[in-house]
Design a protein around this motif. Structure first.
Motif, PDB file in Angstrom:
ATOM      1  N   LYS A 121     102.884  32.211  26.034  1.00  0.00           N
ATOM      2  CA  LYS A 121     102.372  33.582  26.109  1.00  0.00           C
ATOM      3  C   LYS A 121     103.541  34.462  26.527  1.00  0.00           C
ATOM      4  O   LYS A 121     104.184  34.218  27.553  1.00  0.00           O
ATOM      5  N   ARG A 122     103.819  35.462  25.732  1.00  0.00           N
ATOM      6  CA  ARG A 122     105.024  36.256  25.970  1.00  0.00           C
ATOM      7  C   ARG A 122     104.820  37.267  27.087  1.00  0.00           C
ATOM      8  O   ARG A 122     103.987  38.153  26.966  1.00  0.00           O
ATOM      9  N   LYS A 123     105.601  37.072  28.165  1.00  0.00           N
ATOM     10  CA  LYS A 123     105.536  38.030  29.271  1.00  0.00           C
ATOM     11  C   LYS A 123     106.321  39.274  28.889  1.00  0.00           C
ATOM     12  O   LYS A 123     105.883  40.386  29.096  1.00  0.00           O
ATOM     13  N   THR A 124     107.503  39.046  28.351  1.00  0.00           N
ATOM     14  CA  THR A 124     108.326  40.152  27.887  1.00  0.00           C
ATOM     15  C   THR A 124     108.833  39.805  26.503  1.00  0.00           C
ATOM     16  O   THR A 124     108.837  38.643  26.120  1.00  0.00           O
ATOM     17  N   ARG A 125     109.230  40.809  25.762  1.00  0.00           N
ATOM     18  CA  ARG A 125     109.785  40.539  24.435  1.00  0.00           C
ATOM     19  C   ARG A 125     111.044  41.361  24.269  1.00  0.00           C
ATOM     20  O   ARG A 125     110.992  42.559  24.059  1.00  0.00           O
ATOM     21  N   ASP A 126     112.176  40.656  24.388  1.00  0.00           N
ATOM     22  CA  ASP A 126     113.457  41.357  24.248  1.00  0.00           C
ATOM     23  C   ASP A 126     113.750  41.655  22.787  1.00  0.00           C
ATOM     24  O   ASP A 126     113.370  40.893  21.914  1.00  0.00           O
ATOM     25  N   GLY A 127     114.458  42.728  22.586  1.00  0.00           N
ATOM     26  CA  GLY A 127     115.045  43.006  21.276  1.00  0.00           C
ATOM     27  C   GLY A 127     114.050  43.165  20.153  1.00  0.00           C
ATOM     28  O   GLY A 127     114.363  42.878  19.005  1.00  0.00           O
ATOM     29  N   GLU A 128     112.804  43.577  20.456  1.00  0.00           N
ATOM     30  CA  GLU A 128     111.886  43.818  19.358  1.00  0.00           C
ATOM     31  C   GLU A 128     111.552  45.309  19.327  1.00  0.00           C
ATOM     32  O   GLU A 128     111.403  45.950  20.359  1.00  0.00           O
ATOM     33  N   SER A 129     111.460  45.823  18.113  1.00  0.00           N
ATOM     34  CA  SER A 129     111.309  47.258  17.961  1.00  0.00           C
ATOM     35  C   SER A 129     109.963  47.729  18.496  1.00  0.00           C
ATOM     36  O   SER A 129     108.995  46.962  18.568  1.00  0.00           O
ATOM     37  N   ALA A 130     109.931  49.003  18.880  1.00  0.00           N
ATOM     38  CA  ALA A 130     108.686  49.598  19.376  1.00  0.00           C
ATOM     39  C   ALA A 130     107.596  49.459  18.322  1.00  0.00           C
ATOM     40  O   ALA A 130     106.435  49.204  18.637  1.00  0.00           O
ATOM     41  N   PHE A 131     108.008  49.559  17.061  1.00  0.00           N
ATOM     42  CA  PHE A 131     107.055  49.463  15.963  1.00  0.00           C
ATOM     43  C   PHE A 131     106.405  48.079  15.935  1.00  0.00           C
ATOM     44  O   PHE A 131     105.189  47.938  15.833  1.00  0.00           O
ATOM     45  N   LYS A 132     107.232  47.031  16.076  1.00  0.00           N
ATOM     46  CA  LYS A 132     106.714  45.658  16.059  1.00  0.00           C
ATOM     47  C   LYS A 132     105.759  45.430  17.229  1.00  0.00           C
ATOM     48  O   LYS A 132     104.688  44.845  17.070  1.00  0.00           O
ATOM     49  N   TYR A 191      96.303  25.712  27.944  1.00  0.00           N
ATOM     50  CA  TYR A 191      97.056  26.275  29.064  1.00  0.00           C
ATOM     51  C   TYR A 191      97.981  27.380  28.539  1.00  0.00           C
ATOM     52  O   TYR A 191      98.731  27.173  27.590  1.00  0.00           O
ATOM     53  N   ALA A 192      97.889  28.556  29.164  1.00  0.00           N
ATOM     54  CA  ALA A 192      98.765  29.664  28.755  1.00  0.00           C
ATOM     55  C   ALA A 192     100.074  29.563  29.515  1.00  0.00           C
ATOM     56  O   ALA A 192     100.110  29.754  30.729  1.00  0.00           O
ATOM     57  N   TYR A 193     101.123  29.237  28.807  1.00  0.00           N
ATOM     58  CA  TYR A 193     102.416  29.081  29.449  1.00  0.00           C
ATOM     59  C   TYR A 193     103.202  30.379  29.280  1.00  0.00           C
ATOM     60  O   TYR A 193     103.631  30.726  28.188  1.00  0.00           O
ATOM     61  N   GLU A 194     103.390  31.089  30.390  1.00  0.00           N
ATOM     62  CA  GLU A 194     104.055  32.399  30.285  1.00  0.00           C
ATOM     63  C   GLU A 194     105.564  32.246  30.230  1.00  0.00           C
ATOM     64  O   GLU A 194     106.144  31.451  30.954  1.00  0.00           O
ATOM     65  N   TYR A 195     106.166  33.005  29.326  1.00  0.00           N
ATOM     66  CA  TYR A 195     107.626  32.929  29.227  1.00  0.00           C
ATOM     67  C   TYR A 195     108.189  34.259  28.743  1.00  0.00           C
ATOM     68  O   TYR A 195     107.452  35.136  28.300  1.00  0.00           O
ATOM     69  N   GLU A 196     109.503  34.371  28.890  1.00  0.00           N
ATOM     70  CA  GLU A 196     110.156  35.593  28.437  1.00  0.00           C
ATOM     71  C   GLU A 196     110.736  35.362  27.060  1.00  0.00           C
ATOM     72  O   GLU A 196     111.573  34.490  26.860  1.00  0.00           O
ATOM     73  N   ARG A 197     110.273  36.140  26.102  1.00  0.00           N
ATOM     74  CA  ARG A 197     110.749  35.940  24.736  1.00  0.00           C
ATOM     75  C   ARG A 197     112.098  36.606  24.565  1.00  0.00           C
ATOM     76  O   ARG A 197     112.275  37.785  24.870  1.00  0.00           O
ATOM     77  N   LYS A 198     113.049  35.816  24.106  1.00  0.00           N
ATOM     78  CA  LYS A 198     114.420  36.317  23.988  1.00  0.00           C
ATOM     79  C   LYS A 198     114.632  37.043  22.673  1.00  0.00           C
ATOM     80  O   LYS A 198     113.784  37.039  21.793  1.00  0.00           O
ATOM     81  N   GLU A 199     115.812  37.616  22.596  1.00  0.00           N
ATOM     82  CA  GLU A 199     116.217  38.247  21.353  1.00  0.00           C
ATOM     83  C   GLU A 199     116.576  37.156  20.343  1.00  0.00           C
ATOM     84  O   GLU A 199     116.922  36.034  20.727  1.00  0.00           O
ATOM     85  N   ARG A 200     116.507  37.498  19.075  1.00  0.00           N
ATOM     86  CA  ARG A 200     116.919  36.573  18.034  1.00  0.00           C
ATOM     87  C   ARG A 200     118.378  36.167  18.252  1.00  0.00           C
ATOM     88  O   ARG A 200     119.212  37.005  18.575  1.00  0.00           O
ATOM     89  N   PHE A 201     118.706  34.878  18.065  1.00  0.00           N
ATOM     90  CA  PHE A 201     120.078  34.418  18.277  1.00  0.00           C
ATOM     91  C   PHE A 201     121.026  35.087  17.278  1.00  0.00           C
ATOM     92  O   PHE A 201     122.104  35.565  17.626  1.00  0.00           O
TER      93      PHE A 201
END
Ligand code: UDP
Ligand code: MG
Length: 310
Positions: A121-132, A191-201
């Motif tokens: 479950k994405r706590k944060t989402r780096d590098g994704e556009s406001a539109f997405k 189980y909801a595993y919370e994590y921080e979603r990184k930017e695309r490599f």
């Protein structure tokens, strides 16, 4: 020895393939108590993705490849991967390392504790556009309003699942699988595993608006028949409005309220409004019929060109 299978779909990922393999292997090798396999699905990429994967698979027998004859889409790629896994537990993740493989050992602990679906479950989402972010939010809100199954928000396909659950998913006869919905629909201990979603490599997203819309449509149509019912509501509403207009026209005719262009306005209103409702209804019904048609054709969801190390 228990075994972990990792399923990774790839579509034009030549920039990340090597790094992805290295990072995942680095992490998974450290988990000594488990054997592992990595299944890469080449979803019809025409760049060097397959070549890179083939080279890796020559050196490392734990790397298995399924290569499609053309692009069949992310969901089809993951579905194919799930059919070939041999592990006791399965991890599904993206190739672009937005879902950090370093989390696998921790998710595995949850599995050992007895959970059967551990979804990211994405706590944060780096590098994704406001539109997405906005469209994703709108999609999950709509989907949950319409669907009878609770489909968790901010959840993609990144998850660790028990073999048992994979077998259930594999046994479902439906094509066009909307996996994140199905994994929620099947139940089991989640189980909801919370994590921080990184930017695309590296590289760009392989989910342009068109593919996002298709995914959204698949999700909604396969998890809800409410759109068909909404159409019924629209129909009733339009009938009520037409009755009012009808009454008004009759009364105005009887009492000659207006003698200018008699009936024209109400006629136009009725025709356009009803026309709209009818077209919307036909479209809705058409979408479901199209899906029924797709299912009855019994065409496979994907075609495999070749497999390596399988
Ligand atoms: N992907 C695929 N087939 C497609 C589109 C995407 O196999 O038609 C793969 C892609 O290579 C990646 C994963 O699906 O491993 C998720 O895609 P992406 O990272 O581009 O989506 P986003 O994270 O931007 O939603
Ligand atoms: Mg991505």
């Amino acid at each position: 020895m228990k075994k972990i299978s990792i399923v990774i779909p790839m579509y034009y990922e030549e920039q990340v393939a090597e790094e992805c393999y290295k990072r995942v292997t680095g992490v998974i090798k450290e988990i000594k108590e488990y054997d592992y396999e990595i299944i890469f699905i080449n979803d019809g990429s025409k760049d060097k993705t397959l070549e890179i994967l083939e080279n890796i698979s020559k050196e490392d027998r734990k790397v298995k490849i399924i290569s499609f004859s053309r692009n069949f889409g992310h969901q089809a790629a993951v579905t194919a991967g799930l059919k070939y896994v041999t592990g006791d537990t399965v991890v599904i993740m993206d190739a672009d390392l937005q879902d950090p493989p370093e989390l696998i050992p921790d998710m595995l602990k949850k599995w050992e504790e007895g959970y059967e679906v551990i979804y990211g479950k994405r706590k944060t989402r780096d590098g994704e556009s406001a539109f997405k972010l906005f469209t994703a939010k709108a999609f999950y809100t709509t989907l949950n309003k319409l669907s009878d199954v609770e489909i968790p928000k901010d959840t993609g396909d990144f998850r660790l699942v028990d073999r048992k659950v994979v077998d259930v998913i594999n046994a479902l006869p439906e094509h066009n699988k909307f996996l994140r919905g199905l994994f929620s629909w099947v139940g089991f201990k989640q189980y909801a595993y919370e994590y921080e979603r990184k930017e695309r490599f590296a590289g760009k997203t392989k989910y342009p608006l068109k593919k996002m819309l298709k995914l959204a449509q698949d999700g909604i149509l396969s998890f809800s028949t409410k759109p068909l019912k909404i159409v019924g509501g629209l129909g009733i509403l339009s009938v009520i409005i037409s009755i009012a207009i009808l009454l008004y026209s009759i009364l105005s005719f009887a009492f000659s309220w207006n003698n200018l262009t008699p009936g024209w306005t109400s006629l136009m209103c009725t025709i356009t409004f009803l026309g709209g409702v009818i077209l919307i209804s036909l479209w809705m019904i058409g979408e479901y019929i199209a899906r029924i048609y797709d299912e009855t054709k019994q065409r496979p969801q994907y075609i495999i060109d070749k497999t390596i190390n399988i």
